[in-house]
Design a protein around this motif. Structure first.
Motif, PDB file in Angstrom:
ATOM      1  N   ALA A  53     -11.702  36.545  16.888  1.00  0.00           N
ATOM      2  CA  ALA A  53     -11.924  35.605  15.781  1.00  0.00           C
ATOM      3  C   ALA A  53     -11.734  34.192  16.315  1.00  0.00           C
ATOM      4  O   ALA A  53     -11.109  33.994  17.350  1.00  0.00           O
ATOM      5  CB  ALA A  53     -10.938  35.879  14.648  1.00  0.00           C
ATOM      6  N   LEU A  54     -12.278  33.238  15.583  1.00  0.00           N
ATOM      7  CA  LEU A  54     -12.042  31.849  15.957  1.00  0.00           C
ATOM      8  C   LEU A  54     -10.548  31.551  15.820  1.00  0.00           C
ATOM      9  O   LEU A  54      -9.902  32.043  14.895  1.00  0.00           O
ATOM     10  CB  LEU A  54     -12.850  30.915  15.072  1.00  0.00           C
ATOM     11  N   PRO A  55      -9.996  30.750  16.719  1.00  0.00           N
ATOM     12  CA  PRO A  55      -8.558  30.449  16.648  1.00  0.00           C
ATOM     13  C   PRO A  55      -8.217  29.682  15.382  1.00  0.00           C
ATOM     14  O   PRO A  55      -8.997  28.867  14.907  1.00  0.00           O
ATOM     15  CB  PRO A  55      -8.310  29.576  17.884  1.00  0.00           C
ATOM     16  N   SER A  56      -7.020  29.949  14.883  1.00  0.00           N
ATOM     17  CA  SER A  56      -6.543  29.205  13.716  1.00  0.00           C
ATOM     18  C   SER A  56      -6.200  27.784  14.146  1.00  0.00           C
ATOM     19  O   SER A  56      -6.053  27.487  15.341  1.00  0.00           O
ATOM     20  CB  SER A  56      -5.296  29.878  13.134  1.00  0.00           C
ATOM     21  N   GLN A  57      -6.039  26.925  13.155  1.00  0.00           N
ATOM     22  CA  GLN A  57      -5.698  25.531  13.449  1.00  0.00           C
ATOM     23  C   GLN A  57      -4.342  25.439  14.150  1.00  0.00           C
ATOM     24  O   GLN A  57      -4.158  24.619  15.052  1.00  0.00           O
ATOM     25  CB  GLN A  57      -5.678  24.725  12.153  1.00  0.00           C
ATOM     26  N   GLU A  58      -3.400  26.293  13.775  1.00  0.00           N
ATOM     27  CA  GLU A  58      -2.066  26.282  14.390  1.00  0.00           C
ATOM     28  C   GLU A  58      -2.131  26.680  15.864  1.00  0.00           C
ATOM     29  O   GLU A  58      -1.486  26.074  16.718  1.00  0.00           O
ATOM     30  CB  GLU A  58      -1.116  27.231  13.634  1.00  0.00           C
ATOM     31  N   VAL A  59      -2.915  27.738  16.160  1.00  0.00           N
ATOM     32  CA  VAL A  59      -3.068  28.195  17.542  1.00  0.00           C
ATOM     33  C   VAL A  59      -3.737  27.106  18.377  1.00  0.00           C
ATOM     34  O   VAL A  59      -3.318  26.811  19.504  1.00  0.00           O
ATOM     35  CB  VAL A  59      -3.854  29.519  17.607  1.00  0.00           C
ATOM     36  N   LEU A  60      -4.776  26.473  17.828  1.00  0.00           N
ATOM     37  CA  LEU A  60      -5.446  25.389  18.539  1.00  0.00           C
ATOM     38  C   LEU A  60      -4.499  24.220  18.793  1.00  0.00           C
ATOM     39  O   LEU A  60      -4.565  23.578  19.851  1.00  0.00           O
ATOM     40  CB  LEU A  60      -6.667  24.905  17.760  1.00  0.00           C
ATOM     41  N   ALA A  61      -3.603  23.952  17.839  1.00  0.00           N
ATOM     42  CA  ALA A  61      -2.644  22.854  18.008  1.00  0.00           C
ATOM     43  C   ALA A  61      -1.710  23.131  19.180  1.00  0.00           C
ATOM     44  O   ALA A  61      -1.437  22.240  19.999  1.00  0.00           O
ATOM     45  CB  ALA A  61      -1.849  22.647  16.723  1.00  0.00           C
ATOM     46  N   VAL A  62      -1.228  24.370  19.296  1.00  0.00           N
ATOM     47  CA  VAL A  62      -0.340  24.725  20.414  1.00  0.00           C
ATOM     48  C   VAL A  62      -1.110  24.668  21.729  1.00  0.00           C
ATOM     49  O   VAL A  62      -0.609  24.152  22.741  1.00  0.00           O
ATOM     50  CB  VAL A  62       0.292  26.118  20.203  1.00  0.00           C
ATOM     51  N   LEU A  63      -2.334  25.184  21.725  1.00  0.00           N
ATOM     52  CA  LEU A  63      -3.173  25.164  22.926  1.00  0.00           C
ATOM     53  C   LEU A  63      -3.446  23.718  23.365  1.00  0.00           C
ATOM     54  O   LEU A  63      -3.342  23.383  24.554  1.00  0.00           O
ATOM     55  CB  LEU A  63      -4.476  25.905  22.643  1.00  0.00           C
ATOM     56  N   ALA A  64      -3.760  22.864  22.395  1.00  0.00           N
ATOM     57  CA  ALA A  64      -4.022  21.454  22.705  1.00  0.00           C
ATOM     58  C   ALA A  64      -2.765  20.765  23.227  1.00  0.00           C
ATOM     59  O   ALA A  64      -2.828  19.987  24.187  1.00  0.00           O
ATOM     60  CB  ALA A  64      -4.550  20.736  21.466  1.00  0.00           C
ATOM     61  N   ALA A  65      -1.617  21.047  22.616  1.00  0.00           N
ATOM     62  CA  ALA A  65      -0.358  20.432  23.065  1.00  0.00           C
ATOM     63  C   ALA A  65      -0.042  20.846  24.495  1.00  0.00           C
ATOM     64  O   ALA A  65       0.357  20.016  25.324  1.00  0.00           O
ATOM     65  CB  ALA A  65       0.778  20.824  22.131  1.00  0.00           C
ATOM     66  N   SER A  66      -0.241  22.110  24.799  1.00  0.00           N
ATOM     67  CA  SER A  66       0.016  22.591  26.158  1.00  0.00           C
ATOM     68  C   SER A  66      -0.962  21.952  27.149  1.00  0.00           C
ATOM     69  O   SER A  66      -0.578  21.565  28.261  1.00  0.00           O
ATOM     70  CB  SER A  66      -0.079  24.115  26.212  1.00  0.00           C
TER      71      SER A  66
END
Length: 199
Positions: A53-66
């Motif tokens: 599935a497309l990543p949730s906004q929360e998952v994308l936020a953690v991925l972007a922060a990393s």
């Protein structure tokens, strides 16, 4: 090492025992980290079936922060390498040495060692980041447990910053701890994916 006993060299038993223990630790180390990651995934984070599935906004936020932390880390290493070269009057390429009319053979041994420290830290970070990008990218698209994302994906970026600090400041024990945390994050993502696939 050898000790001389009755005119003949005899192996230093203590030294050999230390080498055997070190080899054992080196062999067991990745398996121990993998078991810790598996246990955390099974008992702390919970594994659901693999579902794309497309990543949730929360998952994308953690991925972007990393990703931002990794970029900061890269910039830090790049800048530190150039500052170290500048401090010791060292150059990156044969052309630069020639243009400066300096010989690498006459360069400061301390300076060369410090540039190598920066380059080794950079190389290690790049090698680990390659695996992270593939694993974290996959994890983001399989509806992962959010606590697992924070621990493994977020933890990796923080661990790499800690590793860089420890490496550049010459703190070997701390460097080893952050290296373990970074590897634990990689093994955590990998084992999460495997467990979800088998679920």
């Amino acid at each position: 090492m050898f000790q001389v006993q009755e005119g003949r060299p005899v192996p230093d038993i203590e030294q050999d025992a230390r080498k055997r223990r070190l080899r054992l630790v080196v062999i067991i180390y990745p398996f121990a980290l993998t078991l810790i990651a598996l246990a955390a995934n099974l008992f702390l984070f919970g594994i659901g079936p693999l579902a794309m599935a497309l990543p949730s906004q929360e998952v994308l936020a953690v991925l972007a922060a990393s990703a931002v932390l990794l970029l900061v880390n890269h910039s830090w290493l790049m800048t530190q390498t150039e500052l170290t070269r500048s401090r010791y009057g060292l150059y990156a390429t044969p052309e630069e040495w020639q243009a400066a009319r300096k010989e690498r053979a006459k360069a400061s041994a301390e300076g060369i060692a410090e540039v190598e420290r920066c380059q080794n830290a950079h190389r290690n970070t790049t090698e680990n980041a390659v695996y992270f990008v593939f694993l974290a990218g996959l994890m983001a698209f399989v509806t992962p447990s959010f606590p697992a994302v924070v621990a493994w994906i977020g933890g990796f970026g923080l661990a790499r910053l800690g590793y860089t600090y420890a490496y550049l400041s010459g703190r070997s024990g701390l460097r080893g701890a952050f290296m373990s945390l970074g590897l634990l994050s990689l093994y955590g993502v990998a084992s999460y994916l495997v467990l979800a696939l088998l679920h």
